[in-house]
Design a protein around this motif. Structure first.
Motif, PDB file in Angstrom:
ATOM      1  N   LEU A 187      45.358  -8.527  -9.898  1.00 28.78           N
ATOM      2  CA  LEU A 187      45.281  -7.149 -10.373  1.00 28.78           C
ATOM      3  C   LEU A 187      46.565  -6.393 -10.054  1.00 28.78           C
ATOM      4  CD1 LEU A 187      41.760  -6.232  -8.870  1.00 28.78           C
ATOM      5  CD2 LEU A 187      42.237  -7.454 -11.010  1.00 28.78           C
ATOM      6  N   ILE A 188      46.901  -5.404 -10.867  1.00 30.29           N
ATOM      7  CA  ILE A 188      47.906  -4.412 -10.488  1.00 30.29           C
ATOM      8  C   ILE A 188      47.185  -3.404  -9.599  1.00 30.29           C
ATOM      9  CG2 ILE A 188      49.519  -2.656 -11.284  1.00 30.29           C
ATOM     10  CD1 ILE A 188      49.658  -4.101 -13.958  1.00 30.29           C
ATOM     11  N   HIS A 189      47.708  -3.161  -8.401  1.00 27.65           N
ATOM     12  CA  HIS A 189      46.958  -2.409  -7.397  1.00 27.65           C
ATOM     13  C   HIS A 189      46.766  -0.932  -7.773  1.00 27.65           C
ATOM     14  CE1 HIS A 189      45.961  -2.739  -2.828  1.00 27.65           C
ATOM     15  NE2 HIS A 189      45.086  -1.985  -3.454  1.00 27.65           N
ATOM     16  N   TRP A 190      47.808  -0.269  -8.214  1.00 27.14           N
ATOM     17  CA  TRP A 190      47.754   1.131  -8.663  1.00 27.14           C
ATOM     18  C   TRP A 190      48.702   1.301  -9.836  1.00 27.14           C
ATOM     19  CZ3 TRP A 190      44.775   5.211  -6.744  1.00 27.14           C
ATOM     20  CH2 TRP A 190      44.066   4.965  -5.567  1.00 27.14           C
ATOM     21  N   PRO A 191      48.429   2.222 -10.774  1.00 21.42           N
ATOM     22  CA  PRO A 191      49.334   2.389 -11.913  1.00 21.42           C
ATOM     23  C   PRO A 191      50.636   3.113 -11.575  1.00 21.42           C
ATOM     24  CG  PRO A 191      47.506   3.933 -12.067  1.00 21.42           C
ATOM     25  CD  PRO A 191      47.186   2.998 -10.935  1.00 21.42           C
ATOM     26  N   ASN A 192      50.631   3.970 -10.563  1.00 17.43           N
ATOM     27  CA  ASN A 192      51.839   4.737 -10.209  1.00 17.43           C
ATOM     28  C   ASN A 192      52.515   5.313 -11.454  1.00 17.43           C
ATOM     29  OD1 ASN A 192      51.180   3.784  -7.695  1.00 17.43           O
ATOM     30  ND2 ASN A 192      53.102   2.731  -7.310  1.00 17.43           N
ATOM     31  N   PRO A 193      51.813   6.176 -12.186  1.00 19.64           N
ATOM     32  CA  PRO A 193      52.289   6.592 -13.510  1.00 19.64           C
ATOM     33  C   PRO A 193      53.622   7.322 -13.531  1.00 19.64           C
ATOM     34  CG  PRO A 193      50.395   7.907 -12.830  1.00 19.64           C
ATOM     35  CD  PRO A 193      50.503   6.775 -11.865  1.00 19.64           C
ATOM     36  N   SER A 194      53.978   8.034 -12.473  1.00 17.12           N
ATOM     37  CA  SER A 194      55.249   8.764 -12.524  1.00 17.12           C
ATOM     38  C   SER A 194      56.442   7.815 -12.540  1.00 17.12           C
ATOM     39  CB  SER A 194      55.367   9.736 -11.348  1.00 17.12           C
ATOM     40  OG  SER A 194      55.675   9.067 -10.147  1.00 17.12           O
ATOM     41  N   LEU A 201      56.238   2.157 -14.775  1.00 14.50           N
ATOM     42  CA  LEU A 201      56.601   0.740 -14.831  1.00 14.50           C
ATOM     43  C   LEU A 201      55.380  -0.173 -14.930  1.00 14.50           C
ATOM     44  CD1 LEU A 201      59.385   0.681 -12.066  1.00 14.50           C
ATOM     45  CD2 LEU A 201      59.747   0.465 -14.536  1.00 14.50           C
ATOM     46  N   TYR A 202      54.198   0.412 -15.056  1.00 13.74           N
ATOM     47  CA  TYR A 202      53.005  -0.434 -14.990  1.00 13.74           C
ATOM     48  C   TYR A 202      52.854  -1.343 -16.206  1.00 13.74           C
ATOM     49  CZ  TYR A 202      50.605   3.315 -17.681  1.00 13.74           C
ATOM     50  OH  TYR A 202      50.232   4.242 -18.614  1.00 13.74           O
ATOM     51  N   VAL A 203      53.456  -0.973 -17.344  1.00 14.63           N
ATOM     52  CA  VAL A 203      53.408  -1.883 -18.502  1.00 14.63           C
ATOM     53  C   VAL A 203      54.282  -3.105 -18.241  1.00 14.63           C
ATOM     54  CG1 VAL A 203      53.839  -2.145 -20.964  1.00 14.63           C
ATOM     55  CG2 VAL A 203      52.866  -0.012 -20.110  1.00 14.63           C
ATOM     56  N   GLN A 217      52.978  -6.988 -18.202  1.00 15.34           N
ATOM     57  CA  GLN A 217      53.584  -8.098 -18.934  1.00 15.34           C
ATOM     58  C   GLN A 217      53.895  -9.255 -17.990  1.00 15.34           C
ATOM     59  OE1 GLN A 217      54.081  -8.250 -22.482  1.00 15.34           O
ATOM     60  NE2 GLN A 217      54.188 -10.381 -21.791  1.00 15.34           N
ATOM     61  N   ALA A 218      54.297  -8.928 -16.769  1.00 16.11           N
ATOM     62  CA  ALA A 218      54.556  -9.982 -15.782  1.00 16.11           C
ATOM     63  C   ALA A 218      53.263 -10.731 -15.435  1.00 16.11           C
ATOM     64  CB  ALA A 218      55.180  -9.389 -14.524  1.00 16.11           C
ATOM     65  N   LEU A 219      52.149 -10.013 -15.361  1.00 19.97           N
ATOM     66  CA  LEU A 219      50.871 -10.672 -15.104  1.00 19.97           C
ATOM     67  C   LEU A 219      50.463 -11.551 -16.280  1.00 19.97           C
ATOM     68  CD1 LEU A 219      50.698  -8.697 -12.674  1.00 19.97           C
ATOM     69  CD2 LEU A 219      48.264  -8.410 -13.228  1.00 19.97           C
ATOM     70  N   ILE A 220      50.672 -11.066 -17.482  1.00 19.01           N
ATOM     71  CA  ILE A 220      50.366 -11.870 -18.668  1.00 19.01           C
ATOM     72  C   ILE A 220      51.163 -13.166 -18.636  1.00 19.01           C
ATOM     73  CG2 ILE A 220      50.630 -11.991 -21.185  1.00 19.01           C
ATOM     74  CD1 ILE A 220      50.053  -8.957 -21.235  1.00 19.01           C
ATOM     75  N   ILE A 228      44.930   2.106 -19.318  1.00 22.60           N
ATOM     76  CA  ILE A 228      44.484   0.849 -19.929  1.00 22.60           C
ATOM     77  C   ILE A 228      44.746   0.848 -21.429  1.00 22.60           C
ATOM     78  CG2 ILE A 228      42.473  -0.614 -20.371  1.00 22.60           C
ATOM     79  CD1 ILE A 228      41.337   0.349 -17.682  1.00 22.60           C
ATOM     80  N   ALA A 229      44.486   1.975 -22.083  1.00 24.41           N
ATOM     81  CA  ALA A 229      44.740   2.070 -23.521  1.00 24.41           C
ATOM     82  C   ALA A 229      46.205   1.811 -23.825  1.00 24.41           C
ATOM     83  CB  ALA A 229      44.319   3.445 -24.033  1.00 24.41           C
ATOM     84  N   ARG A 230      47.082   2.270 -22.954  1.00 24.76           N
ATOM     85  CA  ARG A 230      48.516   2.027 -23.174  1.00 24.76           C
ATOM     86  C   ARG A 230      48.857   0.541 -22.997  1.00 24.76           C
ATOM     87  NH1 ARG A 230      53.688   4.282 -19.751  1.00 24.76           N
ATOM     88  NH2 ARG A 230      55.274   3.300 -21.067  1.00 24.76           N
ATOM     89  N   LEU A 231      48.247  -0.100 -22.011  1.00 26.04           N
ATOM     90  CA  LEU A 231      48.478  -1.538 -21.851  1.00 26.04           C
ATOM     91  C   LEU A 231      48.123  -2.290 -23.127  1.00 26.04           C
ATOM     92  CD1 LEU A 231      47.036  -2.316 -18.285  1.00 26.04           C
ATOM     93  CD2 LEU A 231      49.404  -1.817 -18.912  1.00 26.04           C
ATOM     94  N   GLU A 232      46.969  -1.960 -23.693  1.00 23.98           N
ATOM     95  CA  GLU A 232      46.532  -2.649 -24.912  1.00 23.98           C
ATOM     96  C   GLU A 232      47.457  -2.322 -26.074  1.00 23.98           C
ATOM     97  OE1 GLU A 232      42.465  -3.506 -27.422  1.00 23.98           O
ATOM     98  OE2 GLU A 232      42.755  -1.516 -26.555  1.00 23.98           O
ATOM     99  N   ALA A 233      47.866  -1.077 -26.190  1.00 21.69           N
ATOM    100  CA  ALA A 233      48.715  -0.673 -27.310  1.00 21.69           C
ATOM    101  C   ALA A 233      50.071  -1.362 -27.264  1.00 21.69           C
ATOM    102  CB  ALA A 233      48.905   0.844 -27.297  1.00 21.69           C
ATOM    103  N   GLU A 234      50.605  -1.576 -26.063  1.00 24.87           N
ATOM    104  CA  GLU A 234      51.969  -2.113 -25.935  1.00 24.87           C
ATOM    105  C   GLU A 234      52.028  -3.621 -25.735  1.00 24.87           C
ATOM    106  OE1 GLU A 234      54.786   0.074 -23.656  1.00 24.87           O
ATOM    107  OE2 GLU A 234      53.775   1.997 -23.996  1.00 24.87           O
TER     108      GLU A 234
END
Length: 280
Positions: free
Chosen positions: A108-115, A118-120, A124-127, A148-154
């Motif tokens: 899992l990615i532990h936290w999105p840290n949106p500011s 870099l979570y996308v 991709q590294a997990l994929i 999550i919606a952004r992960l799927e979109a990108e």
């Protein structure tokens, strides 16, 4: 509240045991002893993280457990300081080396840290790690639907799991329904509200008396009835056993609704809102 049989549910992207075992703060020989007890009791989903600094102890426990490796699901998490793509790959491999296993079952990615935004890249590294066979399944932790919606979109891929803070004081009804509609399994960290008196909550105590169990077991049964996989932690063998058996309790719809109604606007344990909170 969405019931486990709600028609709006989509088939899960992963099959997990109904309850897992948390390992935060379990390290060294004492940690190995507690985790060994949990596996001997019957836990098959073991949850750790790079930042827990106990992947080595988890790996030792797994290898010495005597339980066939394919019967155990080992979860770890990528920390925020390694979200950048060229940093994430080596850290995933480092988790594998620390564990001493040939693969991680769920990463899992532990936290999105949106500011940091870099979570996308991390996703991709997990994929890519999964596609290399280093990891079997991938997911996230503490992600909001917008993340999550952004992960799927990108990337075109949804996580199999989202592990979030969830307990009767913070029931996360809307987010769980959002997950269910997309086949994302909801895991609950701190499912007993991290010792903030939840197990002595009068409503849970009252319900527990009907079933001959304590308030903690009632809370875990509530998670299970909602289709959520709780990840409690305990070093006490008897508590490990009673937690594991709690998923066999069948609560009524009225009891489930009453427990959900314990939710509070300020229900988070430490006000860790993933929209703003960051962890590295």
């Amino acid at each position: 509240m969405t019931s486990p049989m709600d028609s709006s549910k989509t088939e899960p992207l992963i099959s997990l045991p109904p309850i897992g075992f948390g390992t935060v703060h379990l390290d060294g020989a004492a940690g190995v002893q507690a985790m060994t007890s949990a596996i001997q009791t019957g836990y098959r989903l073991i949850d750790t993280a790079y930042n827990y600094e106990n992947e080595g102890a988890v790996g030792v426990t797994i290898r010495k457990s005597g339980v066939p490796r394919d019967e155990l699901i080992v979860t770890s998490k990528l920390p925020g300081r390694f979200h950048q793509y060229d940093l994430a790959g080596p850290r995933i491999e480092e988790s594998l080396y620390r564990l001493g296993l040939d693969h991680i079952d769920l990463l899992l990615i532990h936290w999105p840290n949106p500011s940091k935004d870099l979570y996308v890249e991390a996703w991709q590294a997990l994929i890519d790690a999964r596609n290399r066979g280093v990891v079997k399944h991938i997911g996230v932790s503490n992600f909001l639907p917008e993340h999550i919606a952004r992960l799927e979109a990108e990337t075109g891929e949804l996580p199999a799991v989202n592990q979030i803070e969830l307990h009767p004081y913070f029931p996360q009804v809307e987010q769980v329904e959002w997950h269910d509609a997309r086949g994302i399994v909801t895991e609950a960290w701190s499912p007993l509200s991290n010792g903030r008196g939840l197990v002595r909550e009068p409503l849970l105590t009252e319900i527990g008396q009907r079933y001959g169990v304590g308030g903690g077991e009632v809370a875990l049964a509530w998670h299970h009835a909602r289709g959520i996989v709780p990840i409690p932690r305990s070093t006490n063998p008897e508590r490990q056993k009673s937690n594991l058996e709690a998923v066999n309790i069948t609560l009524t719809e009225d009891e489930l609704s009453a427990i959900t109604a314990l939710g509070r606007a300020d229900g988070r344990i430490k006000d860790q809102d993933p929209a703003v909170y960051e962890e590295f």
